[in-house]
Design an enzyme around this catalytic site. Structure first.
Site, PDB file in Angstrom:
ATOM      1  N   PHE A 138      38.317 -21.570 -28.473  1.00  0.00           N
ATOM      2  CA  PHE A 138      39.419 -21.138 -29.322  1.00  0.00           C
ATOM      3  C   PHE A 138      40.696 -21.560 -28.568  1.00  0.00           C
ATOM      4  O   PHE A 138      40.824 -22.732 -28.257  1.00  0.00           O
ATOM      5  CB  PHE A 138      39.259 -19.661 -29.701  1.00  0.00           C
TER       6      PHE A 138
ATOM      7  N   LEU B  34      51.423 -23.359 -27.688  1.00  0.00           N
ATOM      8  CA  LEU B  34      52.405 -22.286 -27.782  1.00  0.00           C
ATOM      9  C   LEU B  34      52.843 -21.722 -26.427  1.00  0.00           C
ATOM     10  O   LEU B  34      54.040 -21.668 -26.135  1.00  0.00           O
ATOM     11  CB  LEU B  34      51.838 -21.159 -28.666  1.00  0.00           C
TER      12      LEU B  34
ATOM     13  N   ASP C 153      47.542 -25.362 -40.005  1.00  0.00           N
ATOM     14  CA  ASP C 153      47.358 -24.143 -39.207  1.00  0.00           C
ATOM     15  C   ASP C 153      46.744 -23.024 -40.056  1.00  0.00           C
ATOM     16  O   ASP C 153      47.409 -22.503 -40.952  1.00  0.00           O
ATOM     17  CB  ASP C 153      48.717 -23.631 -38.688  1.00  0.00           C
TER      18      ASP C 153
ATOM     19  N   ASN D  88      40.058 -41.702 -17.187  1.00  0.00           N
ATOM     20  CA  ASN D  88      40.855 -42.931 -17.335  1.00  0.00           C
ATOM     21  C   ASN D  88      42.353 -42.670 -17.155  1.00  0.00           C
ATOM     22  O   ASN D  88      43.166 -43.583 -17.267  1.00  0.00           O
ATOM     23  CB  ASN D  88      40.563 -43.636 -18.671  1.00  0.00           C
TER      24      ASN D  88
ATOM     25  N   TYR E 271      40.020 -34.550 -35.931  1.00  0.00           N
ATOM     26  CA  TYR E 271      39.707 -34.022 -34.597  1.00  0.00           C
ATOM     27  C   TYR E 271      38.473 -33.113 -34.670  1.00  0.00           C
ATOM     28  O   TYR E 271      37.489 -33.310 -33.950  1.00  0.00           O
ATOM     29  CB  TYR E 271      40.910 -33.258 -34.029  1.00  0.00           C
TER      30      TYR E 271
ATOM     31  N   ARG F  77      53.434 -25.325 -39.745  1.00  0.00           N
ATOM     32  CA  ARG F  77      52.903 -26.605 -39.287  1.00  0.00           C
ATOM     33  C   ARG F  77      51.658 -26.913 -40.124  1.00  0.00           C
ATOM     34  O   ARG F  77      50.811 -26.023 -40.314  1.00  0.00           O
ATOM     35  CB  ARG F  77      52.538 -26.489 -37.803  1.00  0.00           C
TER      36      ARG F  77
HETATM   37  N1  UFG Z   1      53.075 -22.539 -32.573  1.00  0.00           N
HETATM   38  C1  UFG Z   1      54.403 -22.280 -32.858  1.00  0.00           C
HETATM   39  N2  UFG Z   1      55.339 -23.061 -32.254  1.00  0.00           N
HETATM   40  C2  UFG Z   1      55.029 -24.075 -31.395  1.00  0.00           C
HETATM   41  C3  UFG Z   1      53.659 -24.321 -31.104  1.00  0.00           C
HETATM   42  C4  UFG Z   1      52.708 -23.534 -31.717  1.00  0.00           C
HETATM   43  O1  UFG Z   1      54.728 -21.392 -33.624  1.00  0.00           O
HETATM   44  O2  UFG Z   1      55.933 -24.761 -30.896  1.00  0.00           O
HETATM   45  C5  UFG Z   1      52.049 -21.706 -33.219  1.00  0.00           C
HETATM   46  C6  UFG Z   1      51.080 -22.523 -34.058  1.00  0.00           C
HETATM   47  O3  UFG Z   1      51.574 -22.680 -35.347  1.00  0.00           O
HETATM   48  C7  UFG Z   1      49.824 -21.667 -33.976  1.00  0.00           C
HETATM   49  C8  UFG Z   1      49.904 -20.986 -32.607  1.00  0.00           C
HETATM   50  O4  UFG Z   1      51.269 -21.107 -32.206  1.00  0.00           O
HETATM   51  O5  UFG Z   1      49.853 -20.690 -34.956  1.00  0.00           O
HETATM   52  C9  UFG Z   1      49.041 -21.642 -31.555  1.00  0.00           C
HETATM   53  O6  UFG Z   1      49.302 -23.039 -31.579  1.00  0.00           O
HETATM   54  P1  UFG Z   1      48.748 -24.031 -30.467  1.00  0.00           P
HETATM   55  O7  UFG Z   1      49.263 -25.395 -30.810  1.00  0.00           O
HETATM   56  O8  UFG Z   1      49.032 -23.486 -29.120  1.00  0.00           O
HETATM   57  O9  UFG Z   1      47.174 -23.968 -30.663  1.00  0.00           O
HETATM   58  P2  UFG Z   1      46.302 -24.241 -31.989  1.00  0.00           P
HETATM   59  O10 UFG Z   1      45.773 -22.895 -32.404  1.00  0.00           O
HETATM   60  O11 UFG Z   1      47.011 -25.012 -32.989  1.00  0.00           O
HETATM   61  O12 UFG Z   1      45.218 -25.224 -31.413  1.00  0.00           O
HETATM   62  C10 UFG Z   1      44.063 -24.848 -30.763  1.00  0.00           C
HETATM   63  C11 UFG Z   1      43.636 -25.975 -29.841  1.00  0.00           C
HETATM   64  C12 UFG Z   1      43.301 -27.222 -30.646  1.00  0.00           C
HETATM   65  C13 UFG Z   1      42.276 -26.868 -31.696  1.00  0.00           C
HETATM   66  C14 UFG Z   1      42.744 -25.716 -32.547  1.00  0.00           C
HETATM   67  C15 UFG Z   1      41.670 -25.264 -33.484  1.00  0.00           C
HETATM   68  O13 UFG Z   1      44.660 -26.263 -28.927  1.00  0.00           O
HETATM   69  O14 UFG Z   1      42.764 -28.200 -29.791  1.00  0.00           O
HETATM   70  O15 UFG Z   1      43.075 -24.594 -31.724  1.00  0.00           O
HETATM   71  O16 UFG Z   1      42.223 -25.010 -34.724  1.00  0.00           O
HETATM   72  F1  UFG Z   1      42.057 -27.913 -32.515  1.00  0.00           F
END
Ligand code: UFG
Length: 334
Positions: free
Chosen positions: A168, A189, A289, A32, A140, A286
């Site tokens: 992951f 990240l 996390d 979409n 989610y 955040r």
């Molecule tokens: N982080 C930072 N600064 C940022 C962005 C992220 O320090 O600007 C840290 C986050 O705190 C985390 C790590 O980088 O520790 C990875 O963060 P991401 O947002 O890249 O990924 P996540 O681990 O939060 O998320 C992933 C998937 C989600 C899923 C999640 C499962 O992208 O869809 O794993 O917990 F839900």
């Protein structure tokens, strides 16, 4: 095969469309375009439409004679799912149910589902295998777990065979440089660090340095998008050729954890080759996390005969950097 890829204009879906098309499958994308991009669909045919549109779905399935469906279309921002759960249950659950029901009506038996590590919630042990309890801590993760559960019942009642793949941290970009990550807003990240390096944003903020990890920053399991797609292709083979029956689930990661600081260190090394640097700021934790999320993906390796080709973080970041330079219209420093 004739394969429907729902969400094929998004980050993971678009790489999957390319991989399947290149090995000779006919691919139809349904998207979409709320979070995907038309330009990311470089192969196959694109139908712009929504899973809520039941008459479109009926027409598509009548014409399509699909052998299999892969479903990548979902909302996936953890924070947004907490503030707006209705959006997540509507799209990730109700709309997926529409898709499953049209598959049942048209006797399409093979389904690959994008699930997530977020179905596990706060880890009780790492690495996380498939036996780890699933107690999601946000809507989610809950929305994805509900579909995993529905798939078990649909397998039993309607013979719909499925494989749910729990990602992951998907990252990196097409090794050919043709595709890559484009989220708006970007929250992940690696692309954020690389945008800070290319000058598309000012800086990157580290979300917390007081976690119970070696350097105090969160540890994640980063898996290259190409390897993730290979796992889907292997899962499809297991369903269609290997006769995998029922509803199975596999965790997908490399089994190696990298801290936010380690990711920053590797990224800084990669971008330094183009005389770029990253401005790092310090921020609060955040919400939501977990300190460490690392997959035990040995089941996928054994049963799906999957072996990651790019487990090395530096290669992952190099591919993502090539893509970021393209987006930023980057000219290599001389
Ligand atoms: N982080 C930072 N600064 C940022 C962005 C992220 O320090 O600007 C840290 C986050 O705190 C985390 C790590 O980088 O520790 C990875 O963060 P991401 O947002 O890249 O990924 P996540 O681990 O939060 O998320 C992933 C998937 C989600 C899923 C999640 C499962 O992208 O869809 O794993 O917990 F839900």
């Amino acid at each position: 095969m004739n394969i429907l890829i729902v969400g094929g204009a998004g980050y993971i879906g678009s790489h999957m469309v390319k991989m399947l098309s290149q090995v000779g499958h006919h691919v139809c994308v349904l998207d979409n375009l709320t979070t995907g991009f038309r330009e990311q669909v470089k192969y196959g045919e694109l139908v712009v439409g929504d899973l809520q549109d039941l008459s479109l779905m009926e027409t598509l399935f009548k014409a399509g004679a699909f052998d299999a469906v892969m479903h990548f279309a979902a909302n996936s921002l953890v924070g947004e799912s907490v503030s707006n759960p209705a959006k997540y249950y509507r799209n990730n659950v109700a709309n997926t149910l529409n898709l499953l029901d049209v598959m049942v009506r048209h006797n399409v038996k093979n389904f690959i589902f994008s699930s997530t590590a977020a179905t596990f919630g706060e880890p009780e042990y790492v690495p996380i295998d498939e036996k780890h309890p699933q107690k999601p801590i946000n809507p989610y993760g809950a929305s994805k777990l509900i579909i995993e559960r529905i798939l078990q019942d649909y397998a039993q009642a309607y013979g719909l065979n499925s494989i749910s793949l729990r990602y992951f941290n998907a990252c990196g970009a097409d090794p050919d440089g043709e595709l890559g990550e484009c989220h708006d807003p970007e929250t992940h990240l690696i692309p954020l660090i690389l945008q800070a390096a290319s000058g598309r944003r000012k800086s990157i903020t580290v979300f917390g340095r007081d976690y119970p990890t070696e350097d105090g920053t969160c540890v994640r399991d980063y898996i290259h998008i190409y390897d993730l797609c290979c796992a889907h292709a292997q899962a499809l083979n297991a369903l269609v050729e290997g006769g995998e029956q029922g509803a199975s689930c596999f965790n997908l990661g490399n089994g190696a954890g990298y801290s936010v600081q380690q990711v920053l260190d590797v990224a800084e090394k990669v971008v330094a080759q183009d005389s770029c640097r990253v401005v790092v700021e310090e921020g609060e934790r955040r919400a939501g996390d977990p300190a460490v999320l690392v997959a035990d993906a040995s089941l996928a390796m054994e049963e799906l005969k999957w072996t990651p080709l790019y487990p090395d973080l530096e290669t992952i970041i190099e591919h993502a950097w090539e893509w970021e330079k393209k987006l930023a219209g980057f000219k290599k420093a001389v």
